[in-house]
Scaffold this active site. Structure first.
Site, short mmCIF file in Angstrom:
data_model
loop_
_atom_site.label_atom_id
_atom_site.label_comp_id
_atom_site.label_asym_id
_atom_site.label_seq_id
_atom_site.Cartn_x
_atom_site.Cartn_y
_atom_site.Cartn_z
N GLU B 131 0.82 -1.22 0.00
CA GLU B 131 0.00 0.00 0.00
C GLU B 131 0.86 1.27 0.00
O GLU B 131 0.54 2.25 -0.69
CB GLU B 131 -0.91 0.00 1.24
N GLU B 192 16.65 14.59 -3.90
CA GLU B 192 17.96 13.94 -3.89
C GLU B 192 18.98 14.86 -4.58
O GLU B 192 18.62 15.74 -5.36
CB GLU B 192 17.90 12.63 -4.69
N ASP B 203 9.82 8.32 -11.09
CA ASP B 203 9.14 7.92 -9.85
C ASP B 203 7.62 7.85 -10.07
O ASP B 203 6.97 6.87 -9.69
CB ASP B 203 9.48 8.95 -8.76
N LYS B 207 4.95 4.49 -10.07
CA LYS B 207 3.70 4.44 -9.30
C LYS B 207 2.50 4.24 -10.22
O LYS B 207 1.55 3.52 -9.87
CB LYS B 207 3.56 5.73 -8.47
N GLY B 304 6.76 10.93 3.69
CA GLY B 304 6.91 11.24 5.10
C GLY B 304 6.88 9.96 5.91
O GLY B 304 6.15 9.02 5.59
#
Lengths: 418, 418
Positions: B131, B192, B203, B207, B304
Site C-alpha cells: 500500500e 535527492e 518515480d 507508481k 513522510g
C-alpha cells in the site's frame, strides 16, 4: 471458493434498481475476482403490479410479504432500501434476528438507532453494514475502519449534503437567489418539496453522527450537534465571501478539544485555497486530520442511484467474503460506544455583515480590540462586511452586543480553518 | 481472538522508525479493535553500533544477518524498508519462500518485479502487500481493490510525486525559478542530490504502473509510459498558465481508449476549478473516473515517515486478520495479468509559448484552422502564448511544422481535461 450468495432487497426504487443493474453488469468480474456469485432471490415491493416491468426486465421475483424473505433460509443478506424509520427498523431487526446479514443506506435510521440495531446484529453473529448511508459513493466508513485503526483522528469535516452544496454552488456561480435555486433543485427532483431535512442541516447532522461513531469510537447524540442551516444565506454574503477569498459551504465538523468533542453543522466560510472549497454541486467530501497521516480527503458523489448502489455492493462483497472466511461476523462499529463529552465553544474568526451602521466602523472596531482581516464598507457608510481576527466566544459575544447598539447585524458566520 | 503477531523489519531508517513509533503508540487501540498484538521481533541493520540508541529507546533486537530473520519461525510478517532493487528483491523472495508474509513500501521494486514476487507469494500461500508504495499515506490500493470490484474504472490520474509537486507549487506561489526551488528542495533533504528520478518523471511512472495493475487488472510496461519531466518548465509558462486559469502539475495518467490504455507522465495544465489543481506542495492525490461511482478522488500526504508507516500498518493489520480468518492468503493483484495494449495518441488541446514570431499570429492561426481558446501576444509582437482548441495528433503535428517556419516554439504542454 466458488459460492453462491442469495440476496433479498427491500424496496425497488432508484437505488435498488441501480443495485440490480450493477450486480448484473459486474457479475462476471465479481466472480473472477472473488469466486462469489450473487443472485437476487426476492424483492419486497408494495405492489407487484406497479413494478411488473422492472421485474420482468431483470427476472426478479417480487413479493409483498416481508415474512417470505424472513423465512427463506437460503437468503443470507437482506439489503434495506426503503428508507425512513418504520417499518425499516423493525424489518432490519427481524432480519438480523433470523441470522441474516443486513446492508442499508438508511442514514436517519443508522444515526438514531445504529447502536440498538448493531447490538442485535452482534447478538446474532451477523453483520450490519451501512457504507452508503454517509456520502453515497465515497468509501469513507471502510476507510475509517481500515486505514485509521492505528492512527488517531483529531478532526473530521465533511460536505455531506449534496442538495445544499448544489444550491450554494449555483448561488455562487449562476448568481441566483436562495429561493430561485431551491425551486430549480425541487423541479429537478433534487430537493424535496419540504426541504427542511436538507436546508436546515438535519441530513448532514445525521451523517456526522455516523462519522463520529467510526472516527472517534464515540456516540454523538443529535442534541449535541450545533445545527444551523442555509436558509439565511444571501447573495450578498456569497459576494463578500468571494471578495475576501472564501466559499460558503454547509460544513459538518467534529473536532477533539482536550478530551471533548465539538460537533456542528453550519454554513461557514472556507478559504478558496482549501481542497474543500472545490467540492461543487452535488459532490461530497470528507476531510480528516489525524496524528499519523496528517491531512487527507476523500471526494466523490454524495448521492445518485449508481454511486449509492456501488457502496451497497462493496458492503455485500465484504460481508460475503467474511461469511466464507470467518465464523465471527464483522461490524462497522460496536454497539456499546461511550457518549461524547461535548465541547460547546470554539475560538473562531467570523464573517459579519452589517447595515445601518451609525459609527465610524474601523475606529469602533479598534476600540473593541478587533483587527479585521478583511474589510469592506459601502460608500454611504451604513453597510459593511468584514472578517474578524480569532475571537473567543466571550469576545465574540461582547462584540455582538456592542455592534447591536450601533448597527443592524444582518449575518454572522464562522470562518473555518486555522 | 487474542493473538500475538511477530514482525521483522528490514532497515531502520526514517520510515522504519515511524513504524516502530506508530505500532508502539497504537498497541492498545489495535488490540482493543482487532484482538491482535504486534511485536517487532527483529530489525535488520547494516551496523548494530550505528543504531544502538534507537534500539535501546524502543527495546529492539537488532541483527545484521538476514538469515536470522529467515530462520526464525515465530516471525510471520517481514516488512521491507531498505528500498532499492538489490538485495531487497532477493530478501523478499526468500522471505516469501520461507512462508512469511511481506509488506513493502518499495515502489521501484514493485513496479518492475511485482508480478514475479507476487507469483512467489501465491506459490507459498503468503501475502505480498505494498500500500505504501503509491501515494504514501493515501489508502489508494486497498480502495481500488475493495470499492471498485463491481465497478469499471475508465480513467485514473494522479499527482504522485511530492518533490516535483512541491517544486511546481513553489515556482507558482513564491515565484522562484526551477533552479532555485530545486536547490531549496535539496537543502531541505526533500529532493535527492541527483533529482533525475523525481524531476524526469520516473518515480511517478513507477507508481502509475502499480496503479494500472490494480485499476485495470493489466500489466503496464515502463516502456509504454510516455514520460516527460518538469526540467523545461519556466516561470513564464507558469505565469501564462495562471493567467489562462490553469495550474501546471506533473500528472500521471492512464485512460482506457477503445480497449487500449493510454499511459503518460507529463507536466500538464489543469483547470484551477478542478480538485487536482488544489493539491499543493508535497501532497498527492489520485482522481478516478468509473462507470458506477463517476468521479472520485483520494487526497493525502505522498511521503513522510509517519504517513508511510501508517500505510504499512494498514497492510500488516489486513494480513494478520486474514491469517487468522482464512487459510487462503490475500494478494493485492494476481501475478498473471495480461499486458496493456497501448494507445499512443490522444486528442488534446495544447498550451504553446512562442518567441521570434515573424507573422501576424491570429491571422496565421486562423489560416491553420486553429481557434485559440486563450491568447496573449507581447506588445512587440514577437512572443506569444495561447491555448489551442482540441487537436488530433495529426493536426498538432501539422501546426507545429507550420509554426516552426515562422517562430521559435519555446514550450508545448497538453491541457488536461475535457
Amino acid at each position: 471458493m466458488d459460492k453462491e450468495v442469495k440476496i433479498a432487497v427491500l424496496g425497488l426504487g432508484v437505488v435498488a434498481n441501480g443495485l440490480v443493474e450493477n450486480l448484473t453488469a459486474a457479475k462476471e468480474k465479481i466472480k473472477q475476482q472473488t469466486g462469489l456469485t450473487f443472485s437476487i432471490a426476492k424483492v419486497l415491493v408494495r405492489s407487484k403490479e406497479n413494478k411488473k416491468k422492472q421485474a420482468e426486465k431483470h427476472q426478479l421475483v417480487l413479493t409483498t410479504e416481508f415474512d417470505e424473505i424472513l423465512e427463506d433460509s437460503d437468503i443470507a443478506i437482506v439489503v434495506e432500501l426503503i428508507g425512513g424509520i418504520h417499518p425499516a427498523k423493525e424489518w432490519i431487526a427481524q432480519a438480523l434476528q433470523h441470522k441474516k446479514h443486513v446492508v442499508t443506506a438508511n442514514k436517519d435510521l443508522i444515526a438514531q438507532f445504529g447502536n440498538e440495531l448493531t447490538a442485535i446484529a452482534e447478538e446474532n453473529n451477523v453483520s450490519l453494514f451501512y457504507e452508503a448511508s454517509v456520502a453515497g459513493g465515497i468509501p469513507i466508513l471502510q476507510t475509517l475502519n481500515s486505514s485509521f485503526i492505528a492512527d488517531e483522528i483529531t478532526e473530521i469535516q465533511g460536505i455531506l449534503n449534496g442538495t445544499t452544496n448544489f444550491m450554494l454552488t449555483q448561488m455562487t456561480e449562476a448568481e441566483i437567489s436562495y429561493d430561485e435555486v431551491l425551486k430549480t433543485a425541487q423541479s429537478a427532483g433534487f430537493a424535496e418539496s419540504d426541504p427542511t431535512n436538507d436546508v436546515d442541516g438535519w441530513d448532514a447532522a445525521y451523517k456526522l453522527m455516523i462519522l463520529v461513531r467510526l472516527a472517534f469510537s464515540k456516540d454523538l447524540s443529535l442534541n449535541d450537534v450545533q445545527i444551523k442551516g442555509i436558509r439565511e444565506i444571501t447573495q450578498t454574503d456569497i459576494f463578500y465571501a468571494q471578495k475576501f477569498g472564501y466559499q460558503i459551504k454547509l460544513l459538518a465538523q467534529a473536532e477533539k478539544v482536550s478530551g471533548e468533542i465539538y460537533a456542528a453543522v453550519s454554513p461557514v466560510l472556507i478559504s478558496q485555497t482549501h481542497p474543500l472549497a472545490l467540492v461543487k454541486n452535488e459532490m461530497n467530501a470528507v476531510f480528516i486530520e489525524s496524528e499519523a497521516i496528517g491531512s487527507s480527503m476523500l471526494y466523490g458523489p454524495g448521492a445518485g442511484a449508481s454511486p449509492t448502489a456501488a457502496s451497497v455492493v462493496t458492503d455485500i462483497l465484504k460481508i460475503a467474503q467474511n461469511m466464507i472466511d470467518s465464523s465471527q461476523a464483522l461490524q462497522m462499529s460496536t454497539s456499546d460506544l461511550p457518549s461524547c463529552k461535548i465541547h460547546e465553544e470554539m475560538t473562531s474568526s467570523y464573517y459579519l455583515l452589517l447595515s445601518d451602521c451609525k459609527v465610524d466602523l474601523p475606529a469602533f472596531l479598534e476600540k473593541q480590540q478587533i483587527t479585521p482581516v478583511f474589510f469592506k464598507q459601502q460608500p454611504k457608510n451604513t453597510g459593511a462586511a468584514f472578517i474578524t481576527n480569532q475571537l473567543t466566544v466571550e469576545q465574540k459575544n461582547s462584540l455582538l452586543e456592542q455592534l447591536q447598539q450601533v448597527s443592524h447585524i444582518k449575518q454572522i458566520l464562522s470562518v473555518w480553518g486555522k
